[in-house]
Design a protein around this motif. Structure first.
Motif, PDB file in Angstrom:
ATOM      1  N   UNK A 161       7.448   3.178  -1.386  1.00  0.00           N
ATOM      2  CA  UNK A 161       7.314   2.743  -2.772  1.00  0.00           C
ATOM      3  C   UNK A 161       7.873   1.344  -3.005  1.00  0.00           C
ATOM      4  N   UNK A 162       8.934   0.998  -2.275  1.00  0.00           N
ATOM      5  CA  UNK A 162       9.706  -0.190  -2.613  1.00  0.00           C
ATOM      6  C   UNK A 162       9.606  -1.359  -1.630  1.00  0.00           C
ATOM      7  N   UNK A 163       8.796  -1.251  -0.604  1.00  0.00           N
ATOM      8  CA  UNK A 163       8.674  -2.344   0.362  1.00  0.00           C
ATOM      9  C   UNK A 163       7.990  -3.545  -0.303  1.00  0.00           C
ATOM     10  N   UNK A 164       8.457  -4.724   0.069  1.00  0.00           N
ATOM     11  CA  UNK A 164       7.868  -5.968  -0.415  1.00  0.00           C
ATOM     12  C   UNK A 164       7.837  -6.964   0.740  1.00  0.00           C
ATOM     13  N   UNK A 165       7.135  -8.063   0.539  1.00  0.00           N
ATOM     14  CA  UNK A 165       7.151  -9.132   1.525  1.00  0.00           C
ATOM     15  C   UNK A 165       5.857  -9.241   2.300  1.00  0.00           C
ATOM     16  N   UNK A 166       5.856 -10.163   3.286  1.00  0.00           N
ATOM     17  CA  UNK A 166       4.633 -10.462   4.023  1.00  0.00           C
ATOM     18  C   UNK A 166       4.073  -9.280   4.822  1.00  0.00           C
ATOM     19  N   UNK A 167       4.912  -8.305   5.157  1.00  0.00           N
ATOM     20  CA  UNK A 167       4.436  -7.139   5.920  1.00  0.00           C
ATOM     21  C   UNK A 167       4.137  -5.949   4.999  1.00  0.00           C
ATOM     22  N   UNK A 225       1.530  -4.649   3.325  1.00  0.00           N
ATOM     23  CA  UNK A 225       0.403  -3.745   3.573  1.00  0.00           C
ATOM     24  C   UNK A 225       0.623  -2.914   4.830  1.00  0.00           C
ATOM     25  N   UNK A 226       1.045  -3.553   5.898  1.00  0.00           N
ATOM     26  CA  UNK A 226       1.285  -2.853   7.163  1.00  0.00           C
ATOM     27  C   UNK A 226       2.342  -1.771   6.983  1.00  0.00           C
ATOM     28  N   UNK A 227       3.476  -2.138   6.391  1.00  0.00           N
ATOM     29  CA  UNK A 227       4.576  -1.178   6.247  1.00  0.00           C
ATOM     30  C   UNK A 227       4.262  -0.108   5.210  1.00  0.00           C
ATOM     31  N   UNK A 228       3.647  -0.496   4.115  1.00  0.00           N
ATOM     32  CA  UNK A 228       3.293   0.469   3.074  1.00  0.00           C
ATOM     33  C   UNK A 228       2.410   1.573   3.668  1.00  0.00           C
ATOM     34  N   UNK A 229       1.406   1.181   4.442  1.00  0.00           N
ATOM     35  CA  UNK A 229       0.513   2.159   5.060  1.00  0.00           C
ATOM     36  C   UNK A 229       1.220   2.962   6.153  1.00  0.00           C
ATOM     37  N   UNK A 230       2.019   2.278   6.975  1.00  0.00           N
ATOM     38  CA  UNK A 230       2.732   2.970   8.049  1.00  0.00           C
ATOM     39  C   UNK A 230       3.712   3.989   7.481  1.00  0.00           C
ATOM     40  N   UNK A 231       4.466   3.593   6.471  1.00  0.00           N
ATOM     41  CA  UNK A 231       5.428   4.515   5.870  1.00  0.00           C
ATOM     42  C   UNK A 231       4.717   5.728   5.262  1.00  0.00           C
ATOM     43  N   UNK A 284      17.991  -1.489  -2.968  1.00  0.00           N
ATOM     44  CA  UNK A 284      16.804  -2.199  -2.508  1.00  0.00           C
ATOM     45  C   UNK A 284      17.204  -3.025  -1.286  1.00  0.00           C
ATOM     46  N   UNK A 285      16.488  -2.849  -0.188  1.00  0.00           N
ATOM     47  CA  UNK A 285      16.740  -3.623   1.023  1.00  0.00           C
ATOM     48  C   UNK A 285      15.445  -4.309   1.436  1.00  0.00           C
ATOM     49  N   UNK A 286      15.576  -5.377   2.202  1.00  0.00           N
ATOM     50  CA  UNK A 286      14.392  -6.107   2.647  1.00  0.00           C
ATOM     51  C   UNK A 286      13.630  -5.286   3.688  1.00  0.00           C
ATOM     52  N   UNK A 287      12.398  -5.649   3.897  1.00  0.00           N
ATOM     53  CA  UNK A 287      11.495  -4.897   4.772  1.00  0.00           C
ATOM     54  C   UNK A 287      12.045  -4.733   6.187  1.00  0.00           C
ATOM     55  N   UNK A 288      12.577  -5.807   6.775  1.00  0.00           N
ATOM     56  CA  UNK A 288      13.091  -5.677   8.145  1.00  0.00           C
ATOM     57  C   UNK A 288      14.293  -4.743   8.203  1.00  0.00           C
ATOM     58  N   UNK A 289      15.093  -4.714   7.157  1.00  0.00           N
ATOM     59  CA  UNK A 289      16.218  -3.772   7.111  1.00  0.00           C
ATOM     60  C   UNK A 289      15.708  -2.336   6.992  1.00  0.00           C
ATOM     61  N   UNK A 290      14.646  -2.147   6.247  1.00  0.00           N
ATOM     62  CA  UNK A 290      14.032  -0.815   6.163  1.00  0.00           C
ATOM     63  C   UNK A 290      13.630  -0.356   7.559  1.00  0.00           C
ATOM     64  N   UNK A 291      12.961  -1.242   8.292  1.00  0.00           N
ATOM     65  CA  UNK A 291      12.502  -0.904   9.638  1.00  0.00           C
ATOM     66  C   UNK A 291      13.702  -0.598  10.538  1.00  0.00           C
TER      67      UNK A 291
END
Length: 155
Positions: free
Chosen positions: A38-44, A46-52, A96-103
């Protein structure tokens, strides 16, 4: 009615106890992954939203399978946030954390769940509980592969 599946009550209780820990971690990881979806943002995005989404959809099925195995062994499956919080090793993310931190967090969490499954596998294997061992093997394989795939995004 008594359960007579070839595994003693004591061993069934021990295996189910371990599966309850696994269920708590699986559910916490499910919730965390959904949060990140729900909360991912940034250049990745679409990739992360779908993967998650793929990951939490798979996890929804997994928690049901683990809970049903606990019930098959004759024990009550935990089913509340309070119970999961007390049993889980995986920790929630409330900020809220940045996308790379989520990964990064999800890599660690998938590895954690794989380790918990491996611990419970030993108990199931010693009790000749092939059904639980099979479920645990599948969970280990999934979490190890998912950790690898997520880790590769950080290279």
């Amino acid at each position: 009615m008594d359960i007579d599946i070839g595994i003693s009550e004591e061993k069934r209780e021990t295996i189910a106890s371990g599966l309850c820990r696994l269920l708590a971690d699986e559910y916490t990881l499910y919730l965390k992954t959904h949060n990140f979806h729900w909360n991912v943002t940034g250049p990745m995005f679409t990739t992360l939203h779908q993967m998650f989404e793929e990951h939490y959809t798979e996890a929804a099925t997994a928690v049901d399978e683990v809970a049903e195995r606990i019930r098959t062994l004759g024990e009550r499956a935990p089913g509340s946030y309070q119970e999961f919080s007390a049993l889980a090793t995986v920790k929630e993310e409330t900020q809220q954390v940045e996308a790379t931190e989520m990964v990064r967090q999800l890599v660690k969490d998938h590895e954690t769940v794989a380790k918990v499954a491996r611990e419970v596998f030993k108990v199931a294997d010693e009790a000749a509980d092939e059904s639980s061992a099979d479920l645990l093997t599948q969970r280990m394989q999934l979490h190890e592969k998912t950790a690898w795939m997520l880790r590769s995004l950080l290279d």
